[in-house]
Design an enzyme around this catalytic site. Structure first.
Site, PDB file in Angstrom:
ATOM      1  CG  ASP A  89      70.717  71.582  17.095  1.00 59.53           C
ATOM      2  OD1 ASP A  89      71.288  72.242  16.226  1.00 59.53           O
ATOM      3  OD2 ASP A  89      71.006  71.637  18.299  1.00 59.53           O
ATOM      4  CD  GLN A 101      66.659  73.700  19.733  1.00 54.29           C
ATOM      5  OE1 GLN A 101      67.203  74.683  20.202  1.00 54.29           O
ATOM      6  NE2 GLN A 101      65.675  73.082  20.369  1.00 54.29           N
ATOM      7  CB  SER A 125      69.146  70.251  21.186  1.00 50.67           C
ATOM      8  OG  SER A 125      69.065  70.963  19.988  1.00 50.67           O
ATOM      9  CD1 TRP A 183      76.460  75.910  16.004  1.00 47.24           C
ATOM     10  CD2 TRP A 183      75.124  77.637  15.571  1.00 47.24           C
ATOM     11  NE1 TRP A 183      75.222  75.608  16.510  1.00 47.24           N
ATOM     12  CE2 TRP A 183      74.373  76.660  16.266  1.00 47.24           C
ATOM     13  CE3 TRP A 183      74.480  78.816  15.179  1.00 47.24           C
ATOM     14  CZ2 TRP A 183      73.035  76.815  16.576  1.00 47.24           C
ATOM     15  CZ3 TRP A 183      73.131  78.974  15.500  1.00 47.24           C
ATOM     16  CH2 TRP A 183      72.427  77.982  16.187  1.00 47.24           C
TER      17      TRP A 183
HETATM   18  C1  FRU Z   1      73.634  73.016  18.537  1.00 52.31           C
HETATM   19  C2  FRU Z   1      73.044  73.891  19.621  1.00 52.31           C
HETATM   20  C3  FRU Z   1      72.747  73.068  20.851  1.00 52.31           C
HETATM   21  C4  FRU Z   1      71.649  73.841  21.518  1.00 52.31           C
HETATM   22  C5  FRU Z   1      70.868  74.365  20.331  1.00 52.31           C
HETATM   23  C6  FRU Z   1      70.244  75.707  20.533  1.00 52.31           C
HETATM   24  O1  FRU Z   1      73.437  73.502  17.260  1.00 52.31           O
HETATM   25  O2  FRU Z   1      73.901  74.964  19.897  1.00 52.31           O
HETATM   26  O3  FRU Z   1      73.866  72.840  21.675  1.00 52.31           O
HETATM   27  O4  FRU Z   1      70.860  73.057  22.356  1.00 52.31           O
HETATM   28  O5  FRU Z   1      71.774  74.409  19.245  1.00 52.31           O
HETATM   29  O6  FRU Z   1      69.397  76.025  19.490  1.00 52.31           O
END
Ligand code: FRU
Length: 507
Positions: free
Chosen positions: A48, A64, A111, A300
């Protein structure tokens, strides 16, 4: 743990991660599959976009980041800056997991978002810890005064999940200022249904629950990841990536916000992007007031096997962002998006392809640059087009390629990558409103492993990844019946953005 000790641990974690990147970045820089103009991390895995903000004269993107492997794990916050949203310079990692509240061995710093207050840049993010209940989530604060080095707030975590919210469904705070108050929207879940909780604060450090901003009654899934909430004109827009909402991976609602009671009243809804690879976008306000949105160009859905992460992992990386988009509302309160105008600075005008009018009766190749990295736009003349379905093959070689079908008879747009690269699969589909239209505009951004399609003034967008080898570079219109009439076709090769050198100091 004393503050001194925890600072030392954090410094060690940062040093280790930054050192690791410095020694692996050249492999990624040499990767043949590297994107040419899309934002990527210097090495490892990214997902993210986090904390997108314009601070002290520059754009800052955080993201991320697992610096150590091309797989999701050990979440850090990567950091990069830019003057134009096109050319990026990577900076040292902003946040590395070091504290008890972010000690989940695979979790770390999840995130969140960023905001400036009194010249200081604050990051508000989710810490994940592990007490035997999965990824236990709380909201935490860090800040920087120099835009490079971050301090974690001693009073962290600043928010824990309310009693009725499972601790592993309380994440992704998006912070904003409205009428002199700070607000934070957080993804949550109650009784198996998604909620967006609203908190307020006078100082970004002390937060109080205000209301349930907006919730799913089951129709919009069981959890909203990365909620975003922002004003656009005189309306407010809520965006999230729902879990458990079928093919919907990124949705928006437009309506009104009652800031006194903390409630959102939606009037319209739709898909931010219908493609298979657009997730967890975040938006921010540029200095010229544009609302710019950036998504993770992935999803995902292809990960549940936890085995095959896509072909790029062999080159030490995985993940990129989509092209930043400017978003606006149309007269019917639907979200429209277009690539930011800064992208045009990469166009090579000397070698552009320009065709005023093209009639396709079976198939026709239209070369643009090297067929790998380009920006193509045209209109379909619906009045004189007679085919039932107009097709366009991108990143093609012979019959192979990413198949874009504008099914005029059934008013549907489809992107299929079933025969694109020998690895990817799947078809994204969306309705296409052709009523009363005499032409349909199409804009396409293609890069080494992604295709983004903006149709009908940006009302319909599909982002999809395609890992075809570089020799698959043909662009072909084709029809099985009747004729397809294309007008005003312009294609520009897009220059590669110079590899972002790792310019940070390691100590
Ligand atoms: C979304 C997510 C968020 C989380 C992050 C973890 O893609 O699942 O909800 O904070 O990625 O990397």
């Amino acid at each position: 743990m004393s503050t001194l000790m925890s600072n030392q641990i954090e410094q060690q974690m940062l040093l280790r991660a930054n050192g690791f990147i410095a020694s692996h970045a050249s492999t990624v820089a040499e990767s043949k599959m590297r994107q040419r103009y899309h934002f990527m991390g210097p090495a490892g895995w990214i997902n993210d976009p986090n904390g997108l903000v314009f601070f002290r004269g520059q754009y800052h993107f955080f993201y991320q980041f697992n610096p150590y492997e091309p797989f999701w794990s050990h979440m850090h916050w990567g950091h990069a800056i830019s003057d134009d949203l096109v050319h990026w310079k990577h900076l040292p990692i902003a946040l590395a997991p070091s504290e008890e509240y972010e000690c989940h061995p695979r979790g770390g710093c999840f995130s969140g978002s960023a905001i400036e207050k009194d010249g200081r840049l604050y990051l508000i993010y989710t810490g994940t810890s592990n007490h035997g209940n999965g990824f236990e989530q709380t909201q935490c604060v860090a800040w920087t005064d120099d835009g490079i080095n971050f301090v974690k707030y001693e009073g962290n975590p600043v928010l824990s999940a309310p009693q009725e919210v499972p601790t592993d469904f309380f994440r992704d705070p998006k912070v904003f200022e409205h009428e002199g108050k700070y607000f934070l929207v957080c993804g949550a879940q109650k009784n198996g249904r998604a909620q967006a909780l609203l908190y307020t604060s006078p100082d970004l450090l002390h937060w109080e629950f205000m209301n349930v901003l907006f919730e799913s009654r089951g129709e919009w899934g069981f959890m909203w990841e990365c909620p975003d909430f922002f004003p656009l004109g005189d309306k407010w827009v809520f965006v999230c990536s729902p879990m458990g909402a079928g093919e919907r991976t990124c949705i928006y609602f437009v309506g009104d916000f009652d800031g006194r009671r903390g409630r959102f009243y939606p009037q319209t809804s739709g898909e931010v992007d219908w493609g298979l690879d657009f997730y967890a976008p975040q938006s921010f306000r540029a200095p010229d007031s544009r609302r710019i949105m950036v998504g993770w160009a992935n999803g995902w859905d292809w990960m549940p096997t936890w085995k095959d992460w896509g072909p790029t992992w062999r080159d030490g990386w995985c993940g990129a962002f989509g092209v930043p988009r400017e978003v606006a509302l149309d007269e019917k309160l639907h979200l429209v998006s277009q690539p930011i105008r800064e992208l045009a600075s990469l166009r090579d005008a000397d070698t552009k392809t320009e065709i005023d009018s093209l009639i396709v009766e079976s198939s026709c190749d239209v070369p643009v640059g090297d067929g790998i990295s380009y920006d193509l736009s045209f209109e379909i003349d619906l009045d004189s087009t007679t085919t039932r379905c107009a097709a366009l093959l991108l990143r093609a070689k012979g019959d192979l390629g990413l198949l874009v079908e504008c099914d005029i008879e059934n008013a549907e747009l489809r992107l299929s990558r079933d025969t694109a690269d020998g690895w990817s699969a799947g078809v994204s589909r969306s309705p296409l409103c052709l009523m009363g239209k005499s032409q349909l505009d199409v804009r396409i951004c293609v890069d080494v492993c992604s295709v983004e399609l903006f149709v009908d003034g940006g009302r319909v967008v599909h982002s999809i990844n395609d890992f075809a080898p570089l020799e698959n570079n043909e662009i072909r219109f084709q029809v099985d019946d009747g004729q397809l009439v294309i007008k005003n076709l312009v294609g520009y090769p897009l220059k590669a953005v110079t590899d972002p050198a790792l310019t940070f100091e390691l100590h």
